[in-house]
Design an enzyme around this catalytic site. Structure first.
Site, PDB file in Angstrom:
ATOM      1  N   ASN A   1      14.836   1.339  26.720  1.00 11.92           N
ATOM      2  CA  ASN A   1      16.129   2.248  26.693  1.00 11.92           C
ATOM      3  C   ASN A   1      16.714   2.396  28.177  1.00 11.92           C
ATOM      4  OD1 ASN A   1      17.513   4.587  26.153  1.00 11.92           O
ATOM      5  ND2 ASN A   1      15.960   5.840  25.697  1.00 11.92           N
ATOM      6  N   TRP A   2      17.818   1.693  28.512  1.00 12.00           N
ATOM      7  CA  TRP A   2      18.418   1.815  29.512  1.00 12.00           C
ATOM      8  C   TRP A   2      19.356   3.344  29.893  1.00 12.00           C
ATOM      9  CZ3 TRP A   2      21.865  -3.198  30.203  1.00 12.00           C
ATOM     10  CH2 TRP A   2      21.230  -4.142  30.050  1.00 12.00           C
ATOM     11  N   LYS A   3      19.020   4.151  28.858  1.00  9.56           N
ATOM     12  CA  LYS A   3      19.290   5.489  28.950  1.00  9.56           C
ATOM     13  C   LYS A   3      20.727   5.505  29.821  1.00  9.56           C
ATOM     14  CE  LYS A   3      14.916   7.351  29.141  1.00  9.56           C
ATOM     15  NZ  LYS A   3      13.807   8.531  29.499  1.00  9.56           N
TER      16      LYS A   3
ATOM     17  N   HIS B   1      15.831  11.059  19.905  1.00  3.98           N
ATOM     18  CA  HIS B   1      15.172  11.062  21.505  1.00  3.98           C
ATOM     19  C   HIS B   1      15.305  12.283  22.021  1.00  3.98           C
ATOM     20  CE1 HIS B   1      14.454  10.171  25.366  1.00  3.98           C
ATOM     21  NE2 HIS B   1      13.969   8.899  24.994  1.00  3.98           N
TER      22      HIS B   1
ATOM     23  N   GLU C   1      15.719  13.405  24.727  1.00  5.65           N
ATOM     24  CA  GLU C   1      16.641  14.012  25.693  1.00  5.65           C
ATOM     25  C   GLU C   1      17.959  14.458  25.132  1.00  5.65           C
ATOM     26  OE1 GLU C   1      16.534  10.355  27.784  1.00  5.65           O
ATOM     27  OE2 GLU C   1      14.868  10.936  28.740  1.00  5.65           O
TER      28      GLU C   1
ATOM     29  N   GLU D   1       6.757   9.445  21.629  1.00  5.19           N
ATOM     30  CA  GLU D   1       7.154   9.753  22.916  1.00  5.19           C
ATOM     31  C   GLU D   1       6.789  11.404  23.296  1.00  5.19           C
ATOM     32  OE1 GLU D   1      10.182   6.914  24.513  1.00  5.19           O
ATOM     33  OE2 GLU D   1      11.270   8.335  23.863  1.00  5.19           O
TER      34      GLU D   1
ATOM     35  N   GLY E   1       9.141  10.037  32.091  1.00  3.74           N
ATOM     36  CA  GLY E   1       9.838   9.840  33.178  1.00  3.74           C
ATOM     37  C   GLY E   1       8.970  10.761  34.365  1.00  3.74           C
TER      38      GLY E   1
ATOM     39  N   SER F   1       6.407   6.842  30.548  1.00  2.00           N
ATOM     40  CA  SER F   1       6.001   6.229  31.647  1.00  2.00           C
ATOM     41  C   SER F   1       5.209   4.904  31.438  1.00  2.00           C
ATOM     42  CB  SER F   1       5.188   7.263  32.505  1.00  2.00           C
ATOM     43  OG  SER F   1       5.736   8.417  32.753  1.00  2.00           O
TER      44      SER F   1
ATOM     45  N   GLY G   1      11.411   3.198  29.261  1.00  2.00           N
ATOM     46  CA  GLY G   1      12.495   3.850  29.912  1.00  2.00           C
ATOM     47  C   GLY G   1      13.051   3.260  31.132  1.00  2.00           C
ATOM     48  N   GLY G   2      12.780   3.896  32.461  1.00  2.00           N
ATOM     49  CA  GLY G   2      12.861   3.642  33.699  1.00  2.00           C
ATOM     50  C   GLY G   2      12.739   2.198  34.164  1.00  2.00           C
TER      51      GLY G   2
HETATM   52  P1  13P Z   1      10.350   6.424  30.938  1.00  2.00           P
HETATM   53  O1  13P Z   1       9.568   5.048  30.548  1.00  2.00           O
HETATM   54  O2  13P Z   1      11.088   6.617  32.015  1.00  2.00           O
HETATM   55  O3  13P Z   1       9.267   7.462  31.026  1.00  2.00           O
HETATM   56  O4  13P Z   1      10.936   6.986  29.631  1.00  2.00           O
HETATM   57  C1  13P Z   1      10.478   6.846  28.328  1.00  2.00           C
HETATM   58  C2  13P Z   1      11.650   7.036  27.220  1.00  2.00           C
HETATM   59  O5  13P Z   1      12.074   8.027  27.099  1.00  2.00           O
HETATM   60  C3  13P Z   1      12.004   5.753  26.559  1.00  2.00           C
HETATM   61  O6  13P Z   1      12.762   6.179  25.382  1.00  2.00           O
END
Ligand code: 13P
Length: 253
Positions: free
Chosen positions: A9-11, A96, A98, A164, A170, A202, A223-224
């Site tokens: 997930n590149w956000k 998600h 977020e 999640e 994050g 994470s 994510g990151g």
């Molecule tokens: P991180 O891997 O940056 O913690 O993010 C997880 C995430 O929200 C994937 O959708």
């Protein structure tokens, strides 16, 4: 054999088309030989068409949108419909944390989107998770039940679930794999044996093996670490290698 799935997930990262290009090409070229794992990239929606072109020859890597609206078309300025997503992607991330937090998405909206995705032939990746570490698993369980309201069990093979925990996203504080396995087992009671259930929060190349070691966990939502090509490729490789050391999971009937 049970499916193994890794989603990146590149956000709202990879903010230029040049960066998106380099990242996609590098991942595509380095994951080609990784065995028995499906890889899904979820870039910002505006890059989806371009990235679909880069991945055209790759049978290994699929695409996901990070969100969509539930109406098929109409006067909804700024929104993107399931029919549009279907042209370029096979999956869509829905619910998600977020989106729930910053865009006030409710369980009802997530449910409407899940219904719309299935109707359009897109596989939803439904995200659920609790806010506070140590709270009961009531919240992810309720979110999953509400996301699936009115959806017949016959469609459970057409969805993916991602557990999640919000406190792990994050923060560098990834959840204990034994705990994740427990939650996944509980979530599994709501879906079918055919529904892959992933973990996200994470995840990186140092902790990925501990999740792959758990037969209950079918994959990860990264994510990151997914916007660093070498790190993401390493995650995919370690997952595949770790799973290959385990006794083959039986065919799910
Ligand atoms: P991180 O891997 O940056 O913690 O993010 C997880 C995430 O929200 C994937 O959708």
């Amino acid at each position: 054999m049970k499916r193994s799935i890794i989603v990146g997930n590149w956000k709202m990262y990879a903010t230029s088309i040049a960066d998106a290009h380099i990242l996609t090409t590098s991942i595509r070229n380095h994951v080609a030989d990784i065995k028995d794992v499906e890889i899904i990239l979820a870039p910002p929606t505006i890059w989806l068409s371009e990235i679909a072109q880069i991945l055209k020859q790759s049978r290994k890597t699929r695409l996901a949108a990070q969100n969509m609206f539930y109406e098929p078309d109409g006067a909804y300025t700024g929104e993107i419909s399931p029919l549009m997503i279907k042209e370029v992607a096979d999956y869509v991330i829905l619910g998600h944390s977020e989106r729930r937090e910053y865009f006030s998405e409710t369980d009802l909206e997530v449910n409407e989107k899940v219904v719309a995705a299935i109707k359009a032939g897109i596989t939803p990746i439904i995200c659920v998770g609790e806010k506070t570490k140590g709270s009961t698993i009531g919240q992810p369980l309720k979110e999953l039940q509400e996301a699936l309201a009115g959806i017949s069990k016959t469609h459970h093979k057409d969805i993916l679930v991602a557990y999640e925990p919000i406190w792990a996203i994050g923060t560098g504080k990834n959840a204990d794999p034994a705990y994740v396995a427990k939650v996944v087992t509980k979530l599994r009671e709501v879906v079918s044996v055919h529904t892959p259930i992933l973990y996200g929060g994470s995840v990186n190349s140092s902790n990925i093996a501990s999740y792959a070691d758990r037969p209950e966990i079918d994959g990860v939502l990264v994510g990151g670490a997914s916007v660093r090509a070498a790190e993401f490729v390493k995650i995919c490789k370690i997952w595949s290698e770790t799973k290959s050391l385990q006794p083959r999971a039986k065919e799910v009937k």
